[in-house]
Design an enzyme around this catalytic site. Structure first.
Site, short mmCIF file in Angstrom:
data_model
loop_
_atom_site.label_atom_id
_atom_site.label_comp_id
_atom_site.label_asym_id
_atom_site.label_seq_id
_atom_site.Cartn_x
_atom_site.Cartn_y
_atom_site.Cartn_z
N ASP A 70 0.82 -1.21 0.00
CA ASP A 70 0.00 0.00 0.00
C ASP A 70 0.86 1.27 0.00
OD1 ASP A 70 0.96 -0.35 2.57
OD2 ASP A 70 -0.98 -0.63 3.51
N ASP A 139 -7.57 -2.36 14.23
CA ASP A 139 -8.95 -2.70 13.87
C ASP A 139 -9.00 -3.91 12.95
OD1 ASP A 139 -7.80 -1.65 11.63
OD2 ASP A 139 -9.23 -0.01 11.34
N HIS A 141 -7.15 -4.24 10.15
CA HIS A 141 -6.89 -4.00 8.72
C HIS A 141 -5.58 -4.66 8.28
CE1 HIS A 141 -4.83 -0.03 9.96
NE2 HIS A 141 -3.93 -0.59 9.20
N GLU A 146 -9.56 -1.49 5.14
CA GLU A 146 -10.20 -1.10 6.39
C GLU A 146 -11.47 -1.92 6.62
OE1 GLU A 146 -8.58 0.67 8.35
OE2 GLU A 146 -8.16 2.71 7.71
#
Ligand code: GLP
Length: 246
Positions: A70, A139, A141, A146
């Site tokens: 990413d 979280d 990811h 996400e």
């Protein structure tokens, strides 16, 4: 559900060595292997160990190809917080590897869809990813996939959640500087890798690691999809493992 191999190490440096062993084994079996790279603090001990081995002559990256997970949208490769810069500082500038052998999204691309197609195509031309390294966000990811209502398959643009921006603001001069969007490989691109190496260290990752590996498979915890991958190795430290049951 498929069970990952879990290697528990005592501290992050040991995690780095265990993960480097896995990469070294792959590179010695397949010198032109394709490795998916991750950023964040977690893989830093791995990159440090890889650099040490490369400088010692134990490891040669001459034919290895790499593809990054990413990049922040809006940051140039030269920006000190771009993932391109991170990879340069932590790995590429220390090893001998032809620049055309590594790809990362251009954070400044004004034609992201064309860039995504070219990215997927390059991975395909290289024969697919042999080993994808992943960290995990608080979280759940992976890359910048996400939590959401669906698993997005291919490379795409994402809006970063407030939680992710808050978690990553430590690298910037305040939250306002943290980009609001990013480019990321999709869950499908990640899941197509022949093997996955998931790294996690620290107590703050214990809860999400347990959820990802033994909770329900749901887009709300993107890493939970890894339960469906047939070849996952988790290398973590005791602190990150501490909430796993059984
Ligand atoms: C970022 C990256 C992820 C990384 C995650 C966790 O958001 N896009 O690839 O896994 O942060 O980072 P850290 O290892 O610093 O906790």
């Amino acid at each position: 559900m498929l069970r990952p191999r879990i290697m528990i190490t005592s501290f992050p440096e040991q995690m780095g060595r265990a993960a480097a062993d896995i990469l070294q084994d792959l590179i010695s079996r397949k010198p032109s292997c394709v490795i998916g790279l991750a950023t964040g603090s977690t893989p830093i001990p791995l990159y440090r160990e890889l650099v040490r081995r490369a400088l010692n002559g134990e490891l040669c990256f001459g034919q290895v190809r790499t593809v990054n997970l990413d990049e922040y949208k809006g940051l140039s490769a030269a920006h000190p917080q771009s993932f391109a810069h991170f990879m340069d500082v932590n790995l590429f500038r220390h090893i001998t590897m032809p620049p055309e052998n590594h790809i990362i999204f251009d954070g400044l691309s004004d034609e992201p869809d064309a860039m995504f197609c070219a990215y997927e195509q390059q991975i395909e031309e290289w024969g697919g990813i042999d080993l994808q390294i992943l960290g995990i966000g608080h979280d759940g990811h992976i890359g910048f996939n996400e939590p959401g209502s669906c698993f997005e398959k291919h490379c795409h643009e994402v809006c970063l959640t407030e939680n992710t921006r808050l978690a990553n603001q430590r690298f910037f001069n305040g939250l306002a500087e943290v980009p609001k969007a990013a480019f990321t490989m999709g869950i499908g691109t990640i899941m197509a890798a022949r093997a996955i190496l998931l790294l996690a260290t620290g107590e703050d990752k214990a809860e999400i690691l347990a959820k990802a590996l033994s909770g329900p498979i749901t887009p709300i915890v993107p890493a939970s999809i890894l339960q469906l991958h047939p070849n996952v190795t988790v290398v973590c430290d005791i602190a990150a493992y501490s909430k796993m049951k059984g």
